[in-house]
Design an enzyme around this catalytic site. Sequence first.
Site, PDB file in Angstrom:
ATOM      1  N   HIS A 277       0.998  -1.281  -0.045  1.00  0.00           N
ATOM      2  CA  HIS A 277      -0.041  -0.077  -0.040  1.00  0.00           C
ATOM      3  C   HIS A 277       0.968   1.354   0.106  1.00  0.00           C
ATOM      4  O   HIS A 277       1.887   1.374   0.793  1.00  0.00           O
ATOM      5  CB  HIS A 277      -0.861   0.059   1.227  1.00  0.00           C
ATOM      6  CG  HIS A 277      -1.821  -0.987   1.278  1.00  0.00           C
ATOM      7  ND1 HIS A 277      -3.055  -1.172   0.729  1.00  0.00           N
ATOM      8  CD2 HIS A 277      -1.866  -2.391   1.755  1.00  0.00           C
ATOM      9  CE1 HIS A 277      -3.683  -2.124   0.759  1.00  0.00           C
ATOM     10  NE2 HIS A 277      -2.924  -2.887   1.541  1.00  0.00           N
TER      11      HIS A 277
ATOM     12  N   GLU B  63      -2.188  -6.364  11.272  1.00  0.00           N
ATOM     13  CA  GLU B  63      -3.115  -6.556  10.125  1.00  0.00           C
ATOM     14  C   GLU B  63      -2.541  -5.706   9.056  1.00  0.00           C
ATOM     15  O   GLU B  63      -1.532  -5.263   9.015  1.00  0.00           O
ATOM     16  CB  GLU B  63      -4.535  -6.382  10.526  1.00  0.00           C
ATOM     17  CG  GLU B  63      -4.786  -4.893  11.086  1.00  0.00           C
ATOM     18  CD  GLU B  63      -6.119  -4.602  11.314  1.00  0.00           C
ATOM     19  OE1 GLU B  63      -7.110  -5.452  10.998  1.00  0.00           O
ATOM     20  OE2 GLU B  63      -6.429  -3.580  11.979  1.00  0.00           O
TER      21      GLU B  63
END
Lengths: 415, 477
Positions: B49, B336
């Site tokens: 990301h 996560e």
Amino acid sequence: MIYHELIIIGGGPAGMAAAVTARERGISDLLIIERENMLGGILKQCIHNGFGLHYFSEELTGSEYAAKFVDKIDELKISYKLNTMVLSVDGNKMVYTSNEEDGYVIYKAKAIILAMGCRERPRGNLRIPGSNPSGVLTAGTAQRFVNIDGYLPGTSCVILGSGDIGLIMARRLTLEGVKVKAVCEIMPHPGGLVRNIEQCLNDYDIPLKLSHTVFSIHGKKRVEGVTIAMVDEHFNIIENTKEYIACDTLLLSVGLIPENELTFAMGAKIDSVTNGAFVNQNLETSVEGVFSCGNVLHVHDLVDYVTLEGIKAAEHAVEHIKNNALKTIRRVTVVAAAGIRYVMPQYIDITEEEEVVRVYFRSRKVFKEVSTFASCDDVWISKRRHLRLLPAEMEFIEVNTNDIKDDTVYIGVDA
Amino acid sequence: MVDIVIIGAGVIGSFVARSLSKYQLSICVTDRHIDAAMGASGANSGIIHAGYDAIPGTLKAKFNIEGSDMMEKTCEELNVPYKKTGSLVIAFNDEEISKIQEMYDHGTKEGIRDMSLISKEQVLTLEPNLSPEIKGALLAKTAAIVSPYKLNINALENAVRNGVEFLREHTVLGIKKEKEVFSVITDKGTLTCRMVINCAGLYADEIARMVGDDSFKIIPRSGEYILLDKSEGTLVNHVVFQAPTMEGKGVLITSTVDGNLLIGPDAKEIKDKDERDTHRSSIDYVYKKGLQTTDKLLLHKSVTIFTGVRATPDKGDFIIEESRYCKGFINVAGIESPGLSSAPAIGNHVALIVKSIIGDISEKENYSMTLEKKKYFSEMNEEEKKEAILKNPLYGKIICRCESVTEGEIIDSIHQKAGAVTIDGVKRRTRAGMGRCQGGFCLPHVMDILSRELKVDKDKIQKGDEGSYILTGRTRQ
């Protein structure tokens, strides 16, 4: 680069039949390329009988059937490469291969016969939900473990799909002491041959559950069971029909997919229904001089028919090599119409010579006492009566090229 | 007695091990599974990301941006497939437009490079297959895709080559501490060490509780995916996200580094941390959501469906610190998303924490942060193929026809330091069995090779963890 007049990709029943025919018709410079360590293709692991009734007029096991061709190939001194993978083929009929002994080798051919066979549809393509344990495998892989390697894939199993390999494995595993608890078939009719339903399931009291599918797989490490359920006519699960069956193995016999990666890579047109190449009545693909036969073209019911198709492909490949092929005047498209799932060939090339073309087809569903027709411009040009039509059994209708006045021929069921 | 025991060989444990492996420390990495990358790291979107999602000031934002900056070089060093595709967050309405504006502002605040808000026309020029209903998008050029399990496995391989020990199938049952010495009790015996680093993913809260630290809880959440055939892999050029809503981050569509198309995930809390079930309802949901992005998704082209898990921390942010309840015990927990993107940065940061606790540690004389360059056979050009086969003829023998994986590559994957011992292990290191036939053809061959190379009988070969045997014995002779 090594040149051969004819290269046959795949040394299974189609490729072997093609090789023998080509040699007998005078092609001396030909090569079979086979990825496994012996010729025979899938027949090697088919130790059950029922092969050869049509072609040899005697009942043989798959391995015996293959051996007859392997012997012939040796007798005719046809050369072949084993353990050799064709990585790619291009439109110029260059064949890129790799093996342990010769390394990376490029061949070129005047004609190519594609005889790569098919693969089994895996779980992921069906998207069967549930856990992802070991013990879920295709029937053909299980057959290999049992018949070639001498190992058992489980102790109790459910089989999804009533394709012939699944049915054969139901019997084979039962004979090995594996408990086959059920065969589920999502369609309302069996996928395999009638004789296999009788001899592999009914004779052993194995239940065939039509209109049933596997709803979910259970077990974290190894399959512990499956939930099966009935489906409605749109294949949707009927909620209150779910049933848990404890088992450690789920075999899939849910369809065969022609293995056409090479065909696609060389730019040949592929039929999205058969998953095989588009061919004309000479089994020539849209790439000139490249022919396709056997299960890579469309999935057959019997190996005998695969053999016949291999012979046919070779006959026309030989004509191509000898520059004897008749010139095409015009190309006609053959289309599957009412009640027909697919046709093969998809093209008929009209030449100066009149020809009776056999168009093979599969019906969409079971029909009893019907006629099929071939029509051109709304006029029937051929008709054939059938006591029954089963999707599992390939049928044909004949068309005379002189009767084809339009550029499309429709094949349909007169319901 | 070793200096450090790292619990968990996921991508975090492996990068922590790698970062520490250059120092003169004796280190063990334990995992309850038979291989690395068997938890969250093994099944996820594989996306690096850009970093605009996380709230500025959080650890998530910090490590995502740092990790994302490091990733290209790290993948180069570790010989991991990496592709800077860029990402799009698409908006269908005004509410979503303001959402992507907010994300853009977050990103700008954090100093993320190469971001822009683009119009519908620009979106459709970049991605002609996307829905014409789209109103605009946030384009982030630094987003990338990687092979997540390869990143994990190769980081561990690198660490092991530098002297770290990898203990497979060691389930930690308890941890005791006496006089600065930890005893990590496993089902295979007790390990003693000076420090413990808790990288146990979904189980990090349970491991922390073993030393009396109950300061956080891990909530397991699953996400289901559909993987489509390579024929569909060029449907999109970027990672295409839908704007996050109250329901979650939303379903994304991306090509994978191997050329497939990935659709997913949904988000669901699960009760059982070991559950990896797929569900008809979730797959239907993912597919329907995907169709909003592009109506060109062909479900019948699916190669597989799978479930990934997320180790969601109850407090929201990553937990990366020495436990307040136990000195010498470092939690690296709740990692996560964007955990994969953050992994190399987290590894380095944990090494700093270790140094701050132990004091100055010197580097080893011989260590390397790189693995040798190695291409998949299928990606080699003609000359490279010829050369590879000349060097090792087994590179000429194709075992997996769908992915063109050679016997030479499979043998290498077994004999590397933290090598493959299972079918899935070979699959994730070489791609054998990952293609469209899903191992139908190569499974028996891979089993033969594993059996021969590991010198075990074929019916002992497993798919993955103990109990996942493939054969149940011999046929009647």
